[in-house]
Design an enzyme around this catalytic site. Sequence first.
Site, mmCIF file in Angstrom:
data_model
loop_
_atom_site.group_PDB
_atom_site.id
_atom_site.type_symbol
_atom_site.label_atom_id
_atom_site.label_comp_id
_atom_site.label_asym_id
_atom_site.label_seq_id
_atom_site.Cartn_x
_atom_site.Cartn_y
_atom_site.Cartn_z
ATOM 1 N N LYS A 9 -12.749 5.637 13.845
ATOM 2 C CA LYS A 9 -13.322 4.607 14.561
ATOM 3 C C LYS A 9 -12.427 3.104 14.188
ATOM 4 O O LYS A 9 -11.309 3.012 13.214
ATOM 5 C CB LYS A 9 -14.711 4.420 13.963
ATOM 6 C CG LYS A 9 -15.521 5.539 14.301
ATOM 7 C CD LYS A 9 -17.053 5.278 14.062
ATOM 8 C CE LYS A 9 -17.772 6.333 14.623
ATOM 9 N NZ LYS A 9 -19.532 6.133 14.138
ATOM 10 N N TYR A 49 -21.880 7.462 24.083
ATOM 11 C CA TYR A 49 -23.175 7.549 23.227
ATOM 12 C C TYR A 49 -24.224 7.701 24.057
ATOM 13 O O TYR A 49 -25.283 7.158 23.424
ATOM 14 C CB TYR A 49 -23.016 6.689 22.302
ATOM 15 C CG TYR A 49 -21.844 6.519 21.047
ATOM 16 C CD1 TYR A 49 -22.232 7.597 20.233
ATOM 17 C CD2 TYR A 49 -20.835 5.820 20.935
ATOM 18 C CE1 TYR A 49 -21.431 7.702 18.924
ATOM 19 C CE2 TYR A 49 -20.214 5.785 19.724
ATOM 20 C CZ TYR A 49 -20.266 6.905 18.696
ATOM 21 O OH TYR A 49 -19.567 7.098 17.803
ATOM 22 N N ASN A 112 -18.352 3.460 10.179
ATOM 23 C CA ASN A 112 -18.292 4.510 9.158
ATOM 24 C C ASN A 112 -16.911 5.579 9.365
ATOM 25 O O ASN A 112 -17.112 6.525 8.941
ATOM 26 C CB ASN A 112 -19.397 5.475 9.100
ATOM 27 C CG ASN A 112 -20.141 6.170 10.477
ATOM 28 O OD1 ASN A 112 -19.270 5.712 11.575
ATOM 29 N ND2 ASN A 112 -20.921 6.800 10.523
ATOM 30 N N HIS A 115 -16.068 10.055 13.545
ATOM 31 C CA HIS A 115 -17.217 10.478 14.198
ATOM 32 C C HIS A 115 -16.750 12.039 14.453
ATOM 33 O O HIS A 115 -15.580 12.194 14.671
ATOM 34 C CB HIS A 115 -17.216 9.785 15.556
ATOM 35 C CG HIS A 115 -18.066 10.784 16.800
ATOM 36 N ND1 HIS A 115 -19.241 10.655 16.803
ATOM 37 C CD2 HIS A 115 -17.795 11.691 17.551
ATOM 38 C CE1 HIS A 115 -19.714 11.604 17.530
ATOM 39 N NE2 HIS A 115 -18.880 12.203 18.152
ATOM 40 N N GLU A 126 -18.078 16.107 24.587
ATOM 41 C CA GLU A 126 -17.227 15.009 24.014
ATOM 42 C C GLU A 126 -15.592 15.221 24.410
ATOM 43 O O GLU A 126 -14.801 14.371 24.561
ATOM 44 C CB GLU A 126 -17.451 14.935 22.648
ATOM 45 C CG GLU A 126 -19.150 14.223 22.433
ATOM 46 C CD GLU A 126 -19.323 14.179 20.954
ATOM 47 O OE1 GLU A 126 -20.107 13.416 20.647
ATOM 48 O OE2 GLU A 126 -18.387 14.749 20.156
HETATM 49 P P1 CMP Z 1 -21.517 8.669 14.763
HETATM 50 O O1 CMP Z 1 -21.298 10.067 14.118
HETATM 51 O O2 CMP Z 1 -20.459 8.399 15.626
HETATM 52 O O3 CMP Z 1 -22.932 8.901 15.502
HETATM 53 C C1 CMP Z 1 -23.650 7.788 16.087
HETATM 54 C C2 CMP Z 1 -23.334 6.436 15.285
HETATM 55 O O4 CMP Z 1 -24.306 5.618 15.479
HETATM 56 C C3 CMP Z 1 -23.066 6.904 14.049
HETATM 57 O O5 CMP Z 1 -21.786 7.452 13.732
HETATM 58 C C4 CMP Z 1 -22.909 5.580 13.501
HETATM 59 O O6 CMP Z 1 -21.775 4.748 13.507
HETATM 60 C C5 CMP Z 1 -24.066 4.933 14.124
HETATM 61 N N1 CMP Z 1 -25.397 4.959 13.556
HETATM 62 C C6 CMP Z 1 -26.094 5.750 13.394
HETATM 63 N N2 CMP Z 1 -27.228 5.364 12.692
HETATM 64 C C7 CMP Z 1 -27.203 3.929 12.624
HETATM 65 C C8 CMP Z 1 -28.120 3.248 12.128
HETATM 66 N N3 CMP Z 1 -29.418 3.476 11.639
HETATM 67 N N4 CMP Z 1 -27.789 1.806 12.194
HETATM 68 C C9 CMP Z 1 -26.446 1.529 12.606
HETATM 69 N N5 CMP Z 1 -25.613 2.269 13.090
HETATM 70 C C10 CMP Z 1 -26.087 3.542 13.128
#
Ligand code: CMP
Length: 137
Positions: A9, A49, A112, A115, A126
């Site tokens: 990311k 998403y 984070n 993904h 995806e």
């Molecule tokens: P990802 O695995 O890419 O799938 C969805 C993404 O949404 C997740 O990683 C985070 O980057 C984001 N995400 C999931 N939960 C939250 C949350 N509670 N607050 C903000 N971002 C979130």
Amino acid sequence: MERTFAIIKPDAVERNISGKIISKIEEAGFKIVGMKKIHLSKSQAEGFYYVHKERPFFNDLCTFMSRSPVIVMVLEKENAIAAWRTLMGATNPANAEPGTIRKEFAKNIEENSSHGSDAPETAAFEIPYFFSALELV
Ligand code: CMP
């Protein structure tokens, strides 16, 4: 053999730690069968998403994912979907196991660092969102 879809990311690419994440992927025995660096538009992030479109974090998430380039990959291994999710660690780095990518590198639950597809049906959506069959080798 199973294939999964992975993203490094913007928060990780911006900090020049994509190489460290790719090393962990290779050390864990994944074969990288597709990889490219792209800069998503906001609408491309929203399309990717779309399952989260009703979530309160959807707009912030798509803004984050389109603010700078990402590295998208297709990873191959036995049980690749589960294995990549284990290597990434919990979505929230505060809950991630030591040694996982998110524990080591993630900034917070949104930024984070990585993904991964959460199921075979998700990977089936995806992977072709980003790669044609000819790009997977
Ligand atoms: P990802 O695995 O890419 O799938 C969805 C993404 O949404 C997740 O990683 C985070 O980057 C984001 N995400 C999931 N939960 C939250 C949350 N509670 N607050 C903000 N971002 C979130």
